[in-house]
Design a protein around this motif. Sequence first.
Motif, PDB file in Angstrom:
ATOM      1  N   PRO A 222       0.843  -1.206   0.000  1.00 48.04           N
ATOM      2  CA  PRO A 222       0.000   0.000   0.000  1.00 48.04           C
ATOM      3  C   PRO A 222       0.876   1.254   0.000  1.00 48.04           C
ATOM      4  CG  PRO A 222      -0.670  -1.547   1.725  1.00 48.04           C
ATOM      5  CD  PRO A 222       0.648  -2.018   1.202  1.00 48.04           C
ATOM      6  N   SER A 223       0.399   2.284  -0.659  1.00 42.13           N
ATOM      7  CA  SER A 223       1.121   3.551  -0.663  1.00 42.13           C
ATOM      8  C   SER A 223       0.881   4.286   0.645  1.00 42.13           C
ATOM      9  CB  SER A 223       0.654   4.418  -1.832  1.00 42.13           C
ATOM     10  OG  SER A 223      -0.703   4.814  -1.625  1.00 42.13           O
ATOM     11  N   LEU A 224       1.681   5.316   0.890  1.00 40.99           N
ATOM     12  CA  LEU A 224       1.463   6.157   2.061  1.00 40.99           C
ATOM     13  C   LEU A 224       0.088   6.808   1.998  1.00 40.99           C
ATOM     14  CD1 LEU A 224       2.483   7.510   4.647  1.00 40.99           C
ATOM     15  CD2 LEU A 224       3.491   9.307   3.213  1.00 40.99           C
ATOM     16  N   LEU A 225      -0.349   7.190   0.799  1.00 42.55           N
ATOM     17  CA  LEU A 225      -1.668   7.802   0.665  1.00 42.55           C
ATOM     18  C   LEU A 225      -2.772   6.800   1.003  1.00 42.55           C
ATOM     19  CD1 LEU A 225      -1.184   9.920  -2.586  1.00 42.55           C
ATOM     20  CD2 LEU A 225      -1.347  10.762  -0.235  1.00 42.55           C
ATOM     21  N   ALA A 226      -2.580   5.545   0.628  1.00 42.89           N
ATOM     22  CA  ALA A 226      -3.565   4.516   0.977  1.00 42.89           C
ATOM     23  C   ALA A 226      -3.618   4.312   2.483  1.00 42.89           C
ATOM     24  CB  ALA A 226      -3.230   3.207   0.266  1.00 42.89           C
ATOM     25  N   LEU A 227      -2.451   4.288   3.117  1.00 47.45           N
ATOM     26  CA  LEU A 227      -2.409   4.157   4.579  1.00 47.45           C
ATOM     27  C   LEU A 227      -3.100   5.345   5.243  1.00 47.45           C
ATOM     28  CD1 LEU A 227      -1.270   2.699   7.132  1.00 47.45           C
ATOM     29  CD2 LEU A 227       0.753   4.170   6.890  1.00 47.45           C
ATOM     30  N   ALA A 228      -2.823   6.545   4.751  1.00 45.59           N
ATOM     31  CA  ALA A 228      -3.432   7.744   5.338  1.00 45.59           C
ATOM     32  C   ALA A 228      -4.938   7.760   5.121  1.00 45.59           C
ATOM     33  CB  ALA A 228      -2.795   8.994   4.740  1.00 45.59           C
ATOM     34  N   TYR A 229      -5.389   7.373   3.929  1.00 47.94           N
ATOM     35  CA  TYR A 229      -6.819   7.358   3.653  1.00 47.94           C
ATOM     36  C   TYR A 229      -7.533   6.395   4.597  1.00 47.94           C
ATOM     37  CZ  TYR A 229     -11.295   6.717   1.360  1.00 47.94           C
ATOM     38  OH  TYR A 229     -12.647   6.649   1.119  1.00 47.94           O
ATOM     39  N   ALA A 230      -6.992   5.187   4.736  1.00 50.06           N
ATOM     40  CA  ALA A 230      -7.625   4.201   5.613  1.00 50.06           C
ATOM     41  C   ALA A 230      -7.629   4.680   7.057  1.00 50.06           C
ATOM     42  CB  ALA A 230      -6.901   2.863   5.490  1.00 50.06           C
ATOM     43  N   THR A 231      -6.510   5.229   7.513  1.00 48.36           N
ATOM     44  CA  THR A 231      -6.334   5.556   8.930  1.00 48.36           C
ATOM     45  C   THR A 231      -7.077   6.813   9.342  1.00 48.36           C
ATOM     46  OG1 THR A 231      -4.155   4.518   8.851  1.00 48.36           O
ATOM     47  CG2 THR A 231      -4.598   5.965  10.707  1.00 48.36           C
ATOM     48  N   LEU A 232      -7.069   7.821   8.497  1.00 48.06           N
ATOM     49  CA  LEU A 232      -7.616   9.128   8.883  1.00 48.06           C
ATOM     50  C   LEU A 232      -9.011   9.406   8.327  1.00 48.06           C
ATOM     51  CD1 LEU A 232      -4.384  11.259   8.405  1.00 48.06           C
ATOM     52  CD2 LEU A 232      -5.363  10.464  10.565  1.00 48.06           C
ATOM     53  N   ILE A 233      -9.394   8.725   7.259  1.00 45.45           N
ATOM     54  CA  ILE A 233     -10.659   9.037   6.600  1.00 45.45           C
ATOM     55  C   ILE A 233     -11.661   7.890   6.711  1.00 45.45           C
ATOM     56  CG2 ILE A 233     -11.741   9.623   4.388  1.00 45.45           C
ATOM     57  CD1 ILE A 233      -9.084  11.004   3.614  1.00 45.45           C
ATOM     58  N   ALA A 234     -11.257   6.683   6.330  1.00 52.56           N
ATOM     59  CA  ALA A 234     -12.217   5.587   6.220  1.00 52.56           C
ATOM     60  C   ALA A 234     -12.491   4.871   7.538  1.00 52.56           C
ATOM     61  CB  ALA A 234     -11.723   4.575   5.180  1.00 52.56           C
ATOM     62  N   TYR A 235     -11.503   4.785   8.429  1.00 57.14           N
ATOM     63  CA  TYR A 235     -11.636   3.969   9.649  1.00 57.14           C
ATOM     64  C   TYR A 235     -12.321   4.695  10.805  1.00 57.14           C
ATOM     65  CZ  TYR A 235      -9.954   0.667  13.299  1.00 57.14           C
ATOM     66  OH  TYR A 235      -9.842  -0.235  14.327  1.00 57.14           O
ATOM     67  N   PRO A 236     -11.923   5.899  11.171  1.00 56.59           N
ATOM     68  CA  PRO A 236     -12.547   6.557  12.344  1.00 56.59           C
ATOM     69  C   PRO A 236     -13.918   7.134  12.010  1.00 56.59           C
ATOM     70  CG  PRO A 236     -10.362   7.472  11.818  1.00 56.59           C
ATOM     71  CD  PRO A 236     -10.825   6.721  10.630  1.00 56.59           C
ATOM     72  N   ARG A 237     -14.682   7.375  13.044  1.00 54.80           N
ATOM     73  CA  ARG A 237     -15.889   8.179  12.955  1.00 54.80           C
ATOM     74  C   ARG A 237     -15.634   9.478  13.701  1.00 54.80           C
ATOM     75  NH1 ARG A 237     -21.087   4.422  14.046  1.00 54.80           N
ATOM     76  NH2 ARG A 237     -21.910   6.478  14.588  1.00 54.80           N
ATOM     77  N   TYR A 238     -15.987  10.588  13.067  1.00 56.76           N
ATOM     78  CA  TYR A 238     -15.699  11.902  13.619  1.00 56.76           C
ATOM     79  C   TYR A 238     -16.985  12.562  14.106  1.00 56.76           C
ATOM     80  CZ  TYR A 238     -11.075  11.383  11.598  1.00 56.76           C
ATOM     81  OH  TYR A 238      -9.814  10.932  11.304  1.00 56.76           O
ATOM     82  N   PHE A 239     -16.835  13.329  15.178  1.00 59.70           N
ATOM     83  CA  PHE A 239     -17.960  14.022  15.813  1.00 59.70           C
ATOM     84  C   PHE A 239     -17.651  15.507  15.863  1.00 59.70           C
ATOM     85  CE2 PHE A 239     -19.687  15.850  19.780  1.00 59.70           C
ATOM     86  CZ  PHE A 239     -21.044  15.651  19.567  1.00 59.70           C
ATOM     87  N   ASP A 240     -18.601  16.300  15.362  1.00 57.39           N
ATOM     88  CA  ASP A 240     -18.436  17.754  15.402  1.00 57.39           C
ATOM     89  C   ASP A 240     -19.026  18.280  16.704  1.00 57.39           C
ATOM     90  OD1 ASP A 240     -18.122  20.443  14.877  1.00 57.39           O
ATOM     91  OD2 ASP A 240     -19.967  20.566  13.698  1.00 57.39           O
ATOM     92  N   PRO A 241     -18.205  18.828  17.613  1.00 54.58           N
ATOM     93  CA  PRO A 241     -18.735  19.273  18.901  1.00 54.58           C
ATOM     94  C   PRO A 241     -19.572  20.538  18.813  1.00 54.58           C
ATOM     95  CG  PRO A 241     -16.431  19.886  18.700  1.00 54.58           C
ATOM     96  CD  PRO A 241     -16.755  19.048  17.488  1.00 54.58           C
ATOM     97  N   VAL A 242     -19.543  21.207  17.682  1.00 56.44           N
ATOM     98  CA  VAL A 242     -20.320  22.442  17.534  1.00 56.44           C
ATOM     99  C   VAL A 242     -21.748  22.134  17.076  1.00 56.44           C
ATOM    100  CG1 VAL A 242     -20.482  24.662  16.347  1.00 56.44           C
ATOM    101  CG2 VAL A 242     -18.247  23.797  17.104  1.00 56.44           C
ATOM    102  N   SER A 243     -21.878  21.367  15.995  1.00 58.78           N
ATOM    103  CA  SER A 243     -23.209  21.046  15.472  1.00 58.78           C
ATOM    104  C   SER A 243     -23.797  19.792  16.103  1.00 58.78           C
ATOM    105  CB  SER A 243     -23.140  20.860  13.948  1.00 58.78           C
ATOM    106  OG  SER A 243     -22.385  19.690  13.633  1.00 58.78           O
ATOM    107  N   GLY A 244     -22.947  18.953  16.702  1.00 55.05           N
ATOM    108  CA  GLY A 244     -23.406  17.687  17.261  1.00 55.05           C
ATOM    109  C   GLY A 244     -23.660  16.620  16.215  1.00 55.05           C
ATOM    110  N   LEU A 245     -23.157  16.810  14.988  1.00 59.10           N
ATOM    111  CA  LEU A 245     -23.405  15.887  13.888  1.00 59.10           C
ATOM    112  C   LEU A 245     -22.200  15.002  13.617  1.00 59.10           C
ATOM    113  CD1 LEU A 245     -25.088  18.317  11.325  1.00 59.10           C
ATOM    114  CD2 LEU A 245     -26.226  16.506  12.628  1.00 59.10           C
ATOM    115  N   PRO A 246     -22.419  13.814  13.036  1.00 57.07           N
ATOM    116  CA  PRO A 246     -21.290  13.102  12.431  1.00 57.07           C
ATOM    117  C   PRO A 246     -20.684  13.993  11.361  1.00 57.07           C
ATOM    118  CG  PRO A 246     -23.283  11.747  12.430  1.00 57.07           C
ATOM    119  CD  PRO A 246     -23.708  13.136  12.797  1.00 57.07           C
TER     120      PRO A 246
END
Length: 683
Positions: free
Chosen positions: A619-643
Amino acid sequence: MVAEAPDQDAAGALPRRLFFYTAGFLRNRRIARILALSGHDLRVGLPRAGDAVVVWGRSPYAARGEAIARKRGVPLVRVEDAFLRSVRPGRAGEAPLGLLIDGQGVHFDAAEPSRLETLLATHPLDDPNLLARAKAGIARLKAADLSKYNIHDSALPCPEPGYVLLIDQTAGDASVRCSGAGAAGFETMLQAAQRNHPGKRIVVKSHPETNLNLRKGHFVPSAAYELLTAPVSPWRLLEGAAAVYTLSSQMGFEAILAGHRPHVFGQPFYAGWGLTVDASNLPRRGRNLSPEQLFAAAMILAPVWYDPCRDRLCSFEEAVDQLEAETRAYREDRFGHVALGMRLWKRGRLQAVFGRIKPLVFEEDATQALRRAQRSGAGVLVWAGKLPAALADTAGPTPLRRVEDGFLRSRGLGAELVPPLSLVSDDLGIYYDPTHPSRLESLIMAPLPEGAEDRARRVIAALIADRITKYNLSGNSLPNLPEGRRILIPGQVEDDASIRLGAGSVRTNLALVQATRAANPDAVLIYKPHPDVEAGLRPGQIPEAELAPLVDHIARKADPAALLDAADAVWTMTSLMGFEALLRGKSVTCLGAPFYAGWGLTTDLGPIPDRRKNRRFDPSLLALAYATLIAYPRYFDPVSGLPCPVEVVMERLRSGAIPRPSLAHRLLAKLQGKLASHAHLWR
């Protein structure tokens, strides 16, 4: 390249003041906000010259506004949902993600040209960048399984391929009334499909609102066809179809994007451009378009897209980022969770992230949690480090998801009770345990979706430019470091699960420093204690007398981003700083098996799992970064309260717009921590 601002077209400016006569424009705050951000001022009263009247499409209530516009001699503006609307239908209470604001007509009524039709007929639609965005957008919607509504279940099986697909719509809908065919067109459509495909299996897909018992459809169960009411993926359904028939459904548009030439019995916006088999012709639509040109006009140029987290208009791509985050949360949480092993101070954030669809139910006993989940059809959500050994073996078909903090966590330490902005939810294992496969591993090894590399590249660039790390702690500036090859050694919490499960023979911070010095006798070694260890919250302290002779500098309470900038290389057991160093182009040596090791991107001295060694490709570094930072986690916005997508969390971390826990919350968390630390007194 993704547009930095909403796309504009040549439709012409509309009046600023829009007068309305239905309460829906007030009740739905999202619609009012999108109109305001688009430069419009909603008013009550009577319009004057230079004003306009706004109505919702061809709704039954539109007649009020139409009559006043005629009487006052002012323009009429019609508003409708854009073609990526929301997760659930509007009748289920969801607000739209975008609008079509039209001063000419309405896209589903071919009795008169609409703004979208004018774009399709007159816009050059030949800009290579625009068409590249359209091509990437089509691929991305397919890969993410996104449609106008997104309550479908991607895991549900579709009928065996080879069927003729007919698409039902809701009875009385304006898009049917204005289609040029009316409700009788559905029977005509069925007869044509039977005539054109004698003996072929016919599948009729019912509308999502019909499946939710919100509105009736036109087809009822019959021996002449299979009525499909299961919420299957529209894209998977189109993949298996031999032919597609529709009156005016948006799925006809999606059928074109999926490679079909659908048979169309009404006059929807996508008919008449050489991409459909039309039962009736519109002479004014004589231009032949490609699917990408159709998509560019309908999805990129015509709509006004809205970012509900940042409360601003946005590009099509940013709208997809948001819808993807909301849809993922719905799909993973739709059946609910029984949460196990969750400390009291974490429960509020866990409820906000995983309990939006169905509130979490918290249990302390594993057996009780599993029974409760099985009774209700829910899954079990367990903090990864609290997973009882026997639970994975006894869960059976009950979904089991392990939860842990994400990689862009917060502005402050979890040990100081700062709630996370990202969490991972893993149905296979957990990223820091190399003894078992994890969902992150599978994402790293999966083919990248369209546009993923470019998005990962932008995320990496923003992380570096904004100096974002896991905890984003402000730190001391660095002194003048000695010249030479500088190696950063990040200390870790020595009882951390990533060391217990992923370290090799080197398992302590002192042993890590000793191994690094032995292998690099002439290098400049910089040791950074872990923030939790420095704060006295977790074990891993190295006595000064043992550490000082081995290193050239001890970076106490130092800025992690500054250290990564100054270093040429990183030596680590399993620290996330190794991953952060890779993103910054530094060489990384791993003495353990963190999630980013074993892919050909690091020098690996630790016990790498065979499944990573036997990979089919690097896998490329970009593939590792995409999986780790974009596809794997779920993010929460503390301002709007939305995913939200990762880009929103990075903006919050950069700006510092993150609400702090209340005093009551911090006191409760500290009390629970003290009780937990003295639990042995009660045994």
